[in-house]
Motif scaffolding. Structure first.
Motif: not given
Lengths: 762, 762
Positions: A452, A462-463, A465, A522, A607, A609, A611, A613
């Protein structure tokens, strides 16, 4: 016990719907009460729109709206990758100043597509034509298309060693070539299209896009809407190849029309639009020099890159030429290296991204120089390459243009390739009057875009990731939700394989959700730049570990065992070595969701989540060889054999990877031999555009090496673009080998029959 | 600086669409190519379906499917709250054994609703009729409706003090009453409805439901589908009141039809269905005794609760009667307390949930006993209540039936109420031949359902937690996504108020997404049991703290300040006390999403999720008073004045709370005076169902106390059901006060003119 799925040739799960007509393309979206749009485009390449009279348009039965420049003067779209000093960073959706034939001038909306088309033809345009500027070199001296800038050079920067010129001047041998790459079109099978609906203060946009989250962002900014009021859906995409990386002016107009109408508006680009309104790419002129010492060592190389941006920088700005610059060194060691990049505007359609993104161009120039040097120095071209190639023990290695190659065995790829070609024995084919040759090319490829902060330094919007949400449902099934999208590349299958192995469940229990900003996390860039698997799969790998840990913690609590002694196996968590002691996943998942009997500190739900990067890029690499036969009577080039050795890190699905490479090679063959968008001097496209068919594409032999990336979680590198990078260089080298008398003039692609025949005549 | 929104009378944001015809009810969902369903229901109350002949049905133009028992024999729906020893825990969607008039026997699907209805009438049913069993007391001795069970008593359990009977036997005064509550209907304005579509292996169900996540769960289990293959959408619900808590057999059949057709199928219940096929509630007989000493102290109370379940337990099983049992003690101190609960099956429509869920019944019985005791002992009824009421310093206090009242000032509520009534001076109204009286009732209400483990102990299918996802978009706008749904109760506004204050942004920047399993987090129970705000809002409060902390951490990094010195204020984060030093939210949010310039260890993105899984229930309370005028010539009762003092903890929106209470009182007035579903002896409903209109509902004065809950994050208690709990008791006590000569026989509701007139004649 190894991975049951990662590394296996799992059949592509998306194919069932793609092959049976059930794909969820935009063209299949039918919303009740839809209106239909038709774009009115400029018939001239340069000039002013003095006015337009819509009286005749409104007289057509069924017309509901006519959007002209005055209605959309406030709407602009951004260049997301802005190079240092870049002089244009956004562009209007509609503009009274015309700078290319095909530029949108108005949108006509009607109750039927036929009415919209008929009415669009009746819009009376009052045009003041100006002279066109065609060709990057001519643009350098032409009157500026943007008078306020005083120049047509929109970006101009240099990279590498300052003393490179001096090193070349002092070298024993210097080879100089000017390579010209034609303008080509990504030409996806599915045309661009939009169905936009506006209701309850929400704009829902079905669009054929590689980056739905980006589309949402750009539309929100263009319309001044809160981001959450826009939902973008791109379920199945019939090929993108970079062309569908961002939102276009015509697509934005369709959204505007939907907002004005309060009813859905539908639009698909026409076949003609695909070659003008859809961004094309690659057109550039490279003045390049390679200097060698008496032993054939690469003393220095410099390249002057002059790129044709068309009427304005596209969505990715001029960054495709920057990528050319950063990948020009390829897998070689140079004493000195330098590159200058200029991007200029011309009165042609804006250029943008295309699979390979500057790398086929870099490879063509570098590999032609090397072959020409080998010919002049009398050194075997493979030996010359091996002599200058970075060895595995030299990696990681940072090049003069700042790329840190992470891992790989470049010489092994080339040696493997040579063996394949020799085994095939193609140079001994029978004499049918055609002249034959084999050409080689090697490249290093940047994948896994990307860190990023690096991208921000480039001025990117935008980065790099990616995020993934993993949910195990109460029945033990797993849902993967990711920001990357399915553009035909098989990512749905690859993510399912990864999820199944990393969690420990059968792949049949895994469902992958992509392409809907309302239900997927995202994605800061989208499915571009060979990044869906290394970056999206990296995020998945991280999230899967968390999900598995939570499952094991709940199971440990239930079984009164240590989590470390447990494993997920199929439909249960069991004690390693004692499969009889187990608890079904269904029971664990139900308990997690319903909030029952959880260990202290474990929240309800199942659940996770995460990311990924990237902290750095990862670099794939490959070596290509082509065998060609040239008919000297017609100049026609036939590719008779094609070989690829590629290393994209950990292979999740070899069948998908091979398919990706073969498709890329086919596009590269088109670029090398037949595809080109040609403009007349007054800026009119006069193209009989010829993508290769099965007749032009030979059997392609692909051999994969597998050096895990030390950068990405899971060790994957990207492979989406790999196939496109080598063909122009390998084929041009093969043609030069077949026709040594004109070898130093085999510099431009496409090598159409006309161009080859002319070279032979000269 | 206080909270700008929490505590304010913020206008309900949902009203704009509800009042302008833009609500997203199921009836407004139009999908292309929809088919229409009509349910064929049993005309008899008890018997066997020997066969059905669909020849005439198929002959109707446009009929596309006929689903009969054989097609759905495998489909069952569960009782989600199963009491200990409960003998029926699930029920079939279609059954050859008929146990109530209105039981679904088949579904006819056609291209138009008219064709479906016309064709449904032609289904030729071959029925073998058996004698009906109407009334819970008769069912005790009647032949078992489920012969294999050998009894009609489906559940039978006792709670409280074993020596309660002995305490009553030895007491100075014992009052004994038998109270009978009629069967009433939740009667939401919007009928139940479903539009189900099945495509791409996914079942999408638009349904008017209070618990879309529950519907998804039950459909997945019924159809044996992975949970993730079902998406349930319930955007706006025009009232639920418990009737739309779970999925019904007819709704399940519509989904089956959509799966068979591969096309959308649409269905709405008919007006007749609403009183038979939609679950009704309340019908019970209470044999109750209250024992007092010479000073009017409550020595002991016992109650025998006999509840009518209808043909089988509804979705919530027999748990409504268990709630009656646990709330029977109300706000009073008893020396001893005991209750026995039996639920029996009868050949009437299944009974289910209705706003108040057992508590209006408990309140009627207890408060009638107290008024009757006051009359007999010659003690003022308010004084008698105050003498036995739990004082604030006695809380928390665990009752004989295991409820831990958390907080409140019960005597203050009653004293405040008495003052209100005295100020109004209603007992001095002019003489128009009608006889007047005022009645009081007090209650403690369980809200915030509830602790997952407690519910599991009850055999519930889901825990009581709620989850919320909070996202700040790049433009600084906030999206709240929650598992609770908008059933007209104003939760959308209340959550927006909470989010705005807890994060620190203007409420205009907050959007609330509810009612779609694909875009909202799991809700284990849904919008029932006065829990949306205390539990859902509790989760929101927790998530908002996390989001705010992340924002402050990023801002602290940017401003080189300590996070503790910063605050979110409108559109920026600023230094407390130095508003000039600030960074815009838009900039922070963009940086978070794009992964730029984040402090170490802070992941990209700006989305937080949290769950609130209550460790205990929280208890609201209230006191109601009604002033009535009874016409002795006709028995007609008019409610001339109504007062409520209620404490629901922290008030997020007083206007919404008052509206909730007023609506509940209106329903309670209907239950007390006019509403009843009556069955003939052969089980046929013969109802002229009369919900109150504005003519029957007087101005209602509501005064709110505000004792924060010590249990929930944010201190909210629930208020959705509060209004319904007091009216039957307060109105019955008022009628008894007006007519002292028959006071001990004022025990049954509704007090219709006929019933009152009969009492006066006897």
């Amino acid at each position: 016990m190894g991975d049951p799925y990662v590394g296996a040739r799992t059949p592509r799960r998306e194919d069932a719907r793609l092959l049976t007509g059930k794909a969820r393309y935009v063209g299949n979206v039918r919303l009740p009460g839809s209106l239909h749009a038709c774009v009115v485009r400029s018939p001239i390449a340069h000039g002013r729109l003095l006015g337009c009279d819509a009286k005749a348009v409104w007289a057509v039965e069924g017309v509901t709206d006519v959007i002209t420049t005055a209605d959309a003067a406030h709407l602009r779209l951004p260049c997301v990758n802005v190079l240092p000093g870049q002089r244009i960073t956004s562009y209007p959706v509609l503009d009274d100043t015309i700078r290319y034939a095909g530029q949108p001038l108005a949108l006509v909306v009607a109750r039927t597509p036929e009415a919209a088309r008929d009415a669009a033809d009746l819009l009376d345009l009052d045009l003041d034509e100006l002279p066109a500027t065609v060709g990057a070199e001519r643009a350098l001296d032409a009157p500026p298309l943007y008078p306020e800038l005083g120049t047509n050079v929109i970006t101009d920067f240099a990279m590498g060693d300052e003393d490179c010129g001096a090193a070349i001047d002092g070298a024993e041998h210097v080879v100089e070539l000017v390579c010209r790459m034609g303008r080509v079109s990504p030409y996806p099978l599915e045309p661009r299209g939009v169905v936009a609906a506006y209701a309850d203060d929400e704009l829902i946009v079905h669009i054929s896009s590689q980056a739905p989250h980006h589309v949402r962002e750009h539309l929100a900014e263009a319309f001044g809407l809160p981001h959450d009021r826009i939902r973008v859906i791109s379920r199945d995409i019939g090929g993108g190849f970079g062309a569908k990386e961002h939102v276009y002016p015509d697509e934005t107009l369709v959204c505007l029309a939907a907002m004005r109408a309060g009813r859905p508006v539908s639009w698909t680009e026409s076949p003609g639009d695909r070659l003008t309104a859809t961004m094309s790419a690659r057109q550039a002129v490279h003045r390049a020099r390679l200097a060698l010492d008496g032993d054939g060592r690469f003393v220095a190389m410099d390249v002057d890159v002059l790129g044709d941006l068309g009427a304005h920088p596209g969505n990715t700005g001029a960054s495709t030429f920057a990528v050319t610059a950063t990948l020009l060194p390829g897998p070689y060691r140079f004493g000195r290296f330098a590159v200058r990049v200029r991007g200029v505007v011309t009165t042609t359609a804006p250029a943008g991204s295309y699979r390979g993104f500057g790398q086929p161009e870099a490879t063509l120039t570098r590999e032609r120089l090397i072959d020409e040097a080998a010919r002049r120095l009398g050194i075997d071209r493979v030996e010359l390459r091996l002599r200058n190639m970075l060895r595995p023990e030299e990696l990681p290695c940072t090049t003069a243009v700042g790329q840190t190659y992470d891992s790989g065995d470049y010489p092994r790829a080339l040696r493997t390739l040579r063996d394949l070609v020799q085994e095939a024995g193609v140079e001994r084919r029978g004499d049918d009057g055609r002249r034959r040759g084999v050409g080689y090319s090697c490249h290093v490829e940047t994948t896994g875009l990307g860190p990023s902060m690096d991208l921000k330094a480039m001025g990117a919007a935008a980065g790099g990731y990616e995020s993934v949400v993993l949910r195990m449902e109460q029945d033990g099934s797993v849902v993967v939700s990711a920001g990357v999208v399915s553009i035909g590349q098989g990512i749905e299958t690859a993510l399912a394989q990864l999820a199944a192995d990393r969690i420990g469940v059968p792949i049949e229990r895994v469902r992958v959700l992509l392409g809907d900003t309302a239900t997927t996390p995202y994605s800061s860039i989208g499915s571009i730049a060979s990044r869906s698997l290394p970056v999206g799969g990296g995020a998945l790998t991280k999230a899967a570990l968390k999900l598995r840990d939570k499952l094991l913690a709940i199971a440990a609590h239930r079984l009164e065992a240590a989590a470390a002694d447990l494993e997920v196996a199929g439909d249960a968590v069991r004690v390693k070595g004692d499969p009889a002691v187990s608890v079904p996943l269904r029971e664990l998942a139900t308990s997690a969701w319903r909030g029952w009997d959880l260990p202290d500190g474990v929240a309800p739900g199942l659940e996770e989540r995460d990311s990924y990067d990237p902290t750095g890029y990862t670099f794939a690499y490959g070596a290509h060889a082509a065998a060609v036969a040239v008919d000297p009577e017609t100049g026609a080039v036939e590719v008779e054999g094609y070989w690829v050795v590629n290393d994209a890190g950990v292979l999740v699905n070899p069948a998908v990877v091979e398919g990706q490479i073969m498709g890329g090679v086919a596009q590269g063959i088109g670029e090398a031999l037949t595809e080109e968008i040609v403009f007349t001097d007054d800026g009119q496209p006069i193209t009989d555009y010829l993508p290769p068919t099965t007749r032009e594409v030979p059997d392609i032999r692909v051999v994969m090496l597998e050096t895990p990336s030390p950068v990405t979680p899971g060790g994957m590198k990207g492979v989406g673009e790999a196939g496109t990078i080598g063909p122009p260089a390998a084929i041009a080298n093969a043609v030069a080998a077949a026709l040594p008398e004109i070898a130093d003039r085999v510099t431009d692609v496409p090598l159409t029959p006309g161009r080859v025949w002319s070279l032979l005549q000269a």
